[in-house]
Design a protein around this motif. Structure first.
Motif, PDB file in Angstrom:
ATOM      1  N   LEU A  30       0.827  -1.203   0.000  1.00  7.86           N
ATOM      2  CA  LEU A  30       0.000   0.000   0.000  1.00  7.86           C
ATOM      3  C   LEU A  30       0.865   1.258   0.000  1.00  7.86           C
ATOM      4  CD1 LEU A  30      -2.719  -1.049   2.586  1.00  7.86           C
ATOM      5  CD2 LEU A  30      -2.817  -1.198   0.101  1.00  7.86           C
ATOM      6  N   ILE A  31       0.448   2.236  -0.796  1.00  8.13           N
ATOM      7  CA  ILE A  31       1.108   3.526  -0.872  1.00  8.13           C
ATOM      8  C   ILE A  31       0.121   4.571  -0.386  1.00  8.13           C
ATOM      9  CG2 ILE A  31       2.092   5.268  -2.414  1.00  8.13           C
ATOM     10  CD1 ILE A  31       2.172   1.821  -3.649  1.00  8.13           C
ATOM     11  N   ASP A  32       0.529   5.313   0.627  1.00  8.78           N
ATOM     12  CA  ASP A  32      -0.293   6.397   1.155  1.00  8.78           C
ATOM     13  C   ASP A  32       0.244   7.723   0.628  1.00  8.78           C
ATOM     14  OD1 ASP A  32      -1.985   4.797   2.819  1.00  8.78           O
ATOM     15  OD2 ASP A  32      -0.342   4.618   4.235  1.00  8.78           O
ATOM     16  N   GLU A  33      -0.648   8.559   0.152  1.00 12.27           N
ATOM     17  CA  GLU A  33      -0.275   9.879  -0.345  1.00 12.27           C
ATOM     18  C   GLU A  33      -1.313  10.861   0.149  1.00 12.27           C
ATOM     19  OE1 GLU A  33       1.984  12.503  -1.526  1.00 12.27           O
ATOM     20  OE2 GLU A  33       2.629  10.565  -2.301  1.00 12.27           O
ATOM     21  N   GLN A  34      -0.892  12.089   0.370  1.00 12.72           N
ATOM     22  CA  GLN A  34      -1.841  13.109   0.786  1.00 12.72           C
ATOM     23  C   GLN A  34      -1.474  14.453   0.188  1.00 12.72           C
ATOM     24  OE1 GLN A  34      -1.792  13.297   5.044  1.00 12.72           O
ATOM     25  NE2 GLN A  34       0.143  14.376   5.146  1.00 12.72           N
ATOM     26  N   LYS A  41      -6.485  12.457   1.432  1.00 14.92           N
ATOM     27  CA  LYS A  41      -5.580  11.328   1.625  1.00 14.92           C
ATOM     28  C   LYS A  41      -6.021  10.178   0.728  1.00 14.92           C
ATOM     29  CE  LYS A  41      -4.557  12.717   6.300  1.00 14.92           C
ATOM     30  NZ  LYS A  41      -4.601  12.417   7.715  1.00 14.92           N
ATOM     31  N   THR A  43      -4.988   6.087  -0.585  1.00 17.55           N
ATOM     32  CA  THR A  43      -4.210   4.861  -0.442  1.00 17.55           C
ATOM     33  C   THR A  43      -4.457   4.019  -1.684  1.00 17.55           C
ATOM     34  OG1 THR A  43      -4.436   4.896   1.964  1.00 17.55           O
ATOM     35  CG2 THR A  43      -3.797   2.804   0.970  1.00 17.55           C
ATOM     36  N   THR A  45      -2.664   0.546  -4.140  1.00 21.22           N
ATOM     37  CA  THR A  45      -1.719  -0.568  -4.125  1.00 21.22           C
ATOM     38  C   THR A  45      -0.593  -0.284  -5.119  1.00 21.22           C
ATOM     39  OG1 THR A  45      -2.727  -1.828  -5.921  1.00 21.22           O
ATOM     40  CG2 THR A  45      -3.620  -2.189  -3.687  1.00 21.22           C
ATOM     41  N   LYS A  51      -7.486   2.054  -2.980  1.00 26.21           N
ATOM     42  CA  LYS A  51      -8.061   1.350  -1.839  1.00 26.21           C
ATOM     43  C   LYS A  51      -8.899   2.266  -0.967  1.00 26.21           C
ATOM     44  CE  LYS A  51      -6.756  -2.814  -2.473  1.00 26.21           C
ATOM     45  NZ  LYS A  51      -7.736  -3.832  -2.668  1.00 26.21           N
ATOM     46  N   SER A  52      -8.475   3.525  -0.809  1.00 26.41           N
ATOM     47  CA  SER A  52      -9.279   4.437   0.003  1.00 26.41           C
ATOM     48  C   SER A  52      -9.005   5.888  -0.358  1.00 26.41           C
ATOM     49  CB  SER A  52      -9.019   4.218   1.494  1.00 26.41           C
ATOM     50  OG  SER A  52      -7.753   4.706   1.862  1.00 26.41           O
ATOM     51  N   ALA A  77       0.413   9.577  -6.146  1.00 26.73           N
ATOM     52  CA  ALA A  77       0.325   8.199  -5.658  1.00 26.73           C
ATOM     53  C   ALA A  77       0.577   7.198  -6.779  1.00 26.73           C
ATOM     54  CB  ALA A  77      -1.047   7.959  -5.021  1.00 26.73           C
TER      55      ALA A  77
END
Length: 107
Positions: A30-34, A41, A43, A45, A51-52, A77
Motif C-alpha cells: 500500500l502507498i499512502d499519499e496526501q 488522503k 491509499t 496498491t 483502496k481508500s 500516488a
C-alpha cells in the motif's frame, strides 16, 4: 544444444511464475499519499488500484478545488506505485533471465 534450450525454457517458465507471484504480492503493498495540507488522503496498491480516499469536509464546498486536489494527489500516488511496481517486476525478471550471450536486456 537441446539440453541448454530446455534448461532455458524451464528457467523462463520459472521466471514467469515468479513475476506473476510478484504481481499478486504487489496487490498487498500500500502507498499512502496526501495533499500538502492533508485535506485529501489516498491509499493505492503498488498495482495502482485505489483502496481508500479520505476527503476533508472543507474540500466539499468547492468542487473545482476538490477536483484539483484529486488529480494532483492521485497522480503523485500513481507515480510512486508505478515506480515500485516497475522496480519489483524488473528485479524478478532480471534475476530469472537465462544467460544468453548478446542478450543483455536488463543492464
Amino acid at each position: 544444444m537441446f539440453g541448454d534450450l530446455m534448461g532455458m525454457m524451464g528457467k523462463l517458465k520459472e521466471t514467469q511464475e515468479k513475476v506473476e507471484a510478484t504481481k499478486k504480492r504487489l496487490d498487498t503493498v500500500l502507498i499512502d499519499e496526501q495533499s500538502t495540507d492533508g485535506l485529501l488522503k489516498v491509499t493505492i496498491t503498488a498495482n495502482r488500484s485505489i483502496k481508500s480516499l479520505k476527503i476533508d469536509d472543507a474540500l466539499l464546498e468547492d468542487k473545482e478545488q476538490l477536483e484539483d486536489y484529486l488529480i494532483l494527489t492521485l497522480n503523485k500516488a500513481i507515480e510512486k506505485a508505478t515506480e515500485i511496481n516497475e522496480t519489483e517486476i524488473a528485479a524478478v525478471a532480471k534475476d530469472g533471465m537465462p544467460n544468453i550471450p548478446g542478450m543483455d536486456l536488463f543492464k
